[in-house]
Scaffold this motif. Sequence first.
Motif, short mmCIF file in Angstrom:
data_model
loop_
_atom_site.label_atom_id
_atom_site.label_comp_id
_atom_site.label_asym_id
_atom_site.label_seq_id
_atom_site.Cartn_x
_atom_site.Cartn_y
_atom_site.Cartn_z
N GLU A 28 1.06 -1.07 -0.05
CA GLU A 28 0.09 -0.10 0.07
C GLU A 28 0.96 1.04 0.06
O GLU A 28 0.62 2.23 -0.55
CB GLU A 28 -0.96 0.04 1.15
CG GLU A 28 -2.05 -0.96 1.15
CD GLU A 28 -1.69 -2.33 1.55
OE1 GLU A 28 -2.21 -3.40 0.81
OE2 GLU A 28 -0.61 -2.71 2.01
N GLU A 31 2.56 1.47 -3.52
CA GLU A 31 1.48 1.96 -4.64
C GLU A 31 0.99 3.40 -4.35
O GLU A 31 0.23 3.86 -5.19
CB GLU A 31 0.24 0.78 -4.61
CG GLU A 31 1.06 -0.43 -5.04
CD GLU A 31 -0.26 -1.48 -5.38
OE1 GLU A 31 -1.22 -1.30 -4.63
OE2 GLU A 31 0.29 -2.61 -5.94
N ALA A 32 1.02 3.92 -3.16
CA ALA A 32 0.24 5.32 -2.94
C ALA A 32 1.04 6.33 -3.70
O ALA A 32 0.53 7.48 -3.94
CB ALA A 32 0.58 5.67 -1.46
N HIS A 38 0.42 -1.98 -10.58
CA HIS A 38 0.51 -2.98 -9.65
C HIS A 38 1.33 -4.01 -9.83
O HIS A 38 1.26 -4.54 -11.05
CB HIS A 38 -0.89 -3.44 -9.32
CG HIS A 38 -1.84 -2.41 -8.74
ND1 HIS A 38 -3.24 -2.64 -8.28
CD2 HIS A 38 -1.53 -0.95 -8.58
CE1 HIS A 38 -3.55 -1.41 -8.04
NE2 HIS A 38 -2.88 -0.25 -8.25
#
Length: 257
Positions: A28, A31-32, A38
């Motif tokens: 998380e 990917e922020a 992804h």
Amino acid sequence: LWKQELVSKIVSFVNPDLNFFDKGITKEEFEASEIFNHGILSSEDTIEGIVDGSKVSISECNVRSRSKSSNSRAAIEYKNVQIHTGSKKSSDIESHVLFYGLFLQLELSNITISSPLKIIPARRTHIEDKFGIKITSQSYITDLKVLNSDDRIDLPSSSDAYNVYCTNKEEAKAILTPKFIKVIDFIYSKFEKIEVIMSINKGMFYMAISWNQDMFETDLFLKNNIIESGLANKFHQDIIFINQVITEVGLINKTGT
């Protein structure tokens, strides 16, 4: 255990405000940044601390995607006219490296924006931007999230090293002050031969540095003792490098004041 103790001591020696952990970051967190597509993340070895009141961390990350390709096709278009096509039949499952290197996160104190601002090396986008040629592939998974050429921002003094993209151009231009651009130019000049990708999203600054090596590799120690292997000196040099990166990136927080 010895690695944790050794690296921690060297980190504290180089910069007492930083700490070392052998753990990595979460998917998380990675990917922020909204930089890469992804994938499957493996991460380890994090150095983090507080620099001028803002939390900063830098971790080793390796991100791969897996795709099954069959009768893949690629096309090159010029002004919406297809000028070349190619195809390849395959049923193999291929693994693509999306990113392998150091991933930095910095809390921003004076900079906010409602949509991601991305700073991408110019060599990644110069073909489409300069010649108006669009390259597409129906099966190959690219590493970067899709960039819209309409979101590209013209800087007052255009850099040959990078391009800036953001859907909210007014907010982006408020961030892209001469002070901010000066810091970005300085960072890119230091990494002239290494790919660096940056983004700002939801009060955080992210920087991905392609660095295809294990920063704290321990194999040498298994073959020799710690003196003969030169491991401590190698770790020391790596940490000095990381500390310099953290210090320089921290200047971004001074551009919004």
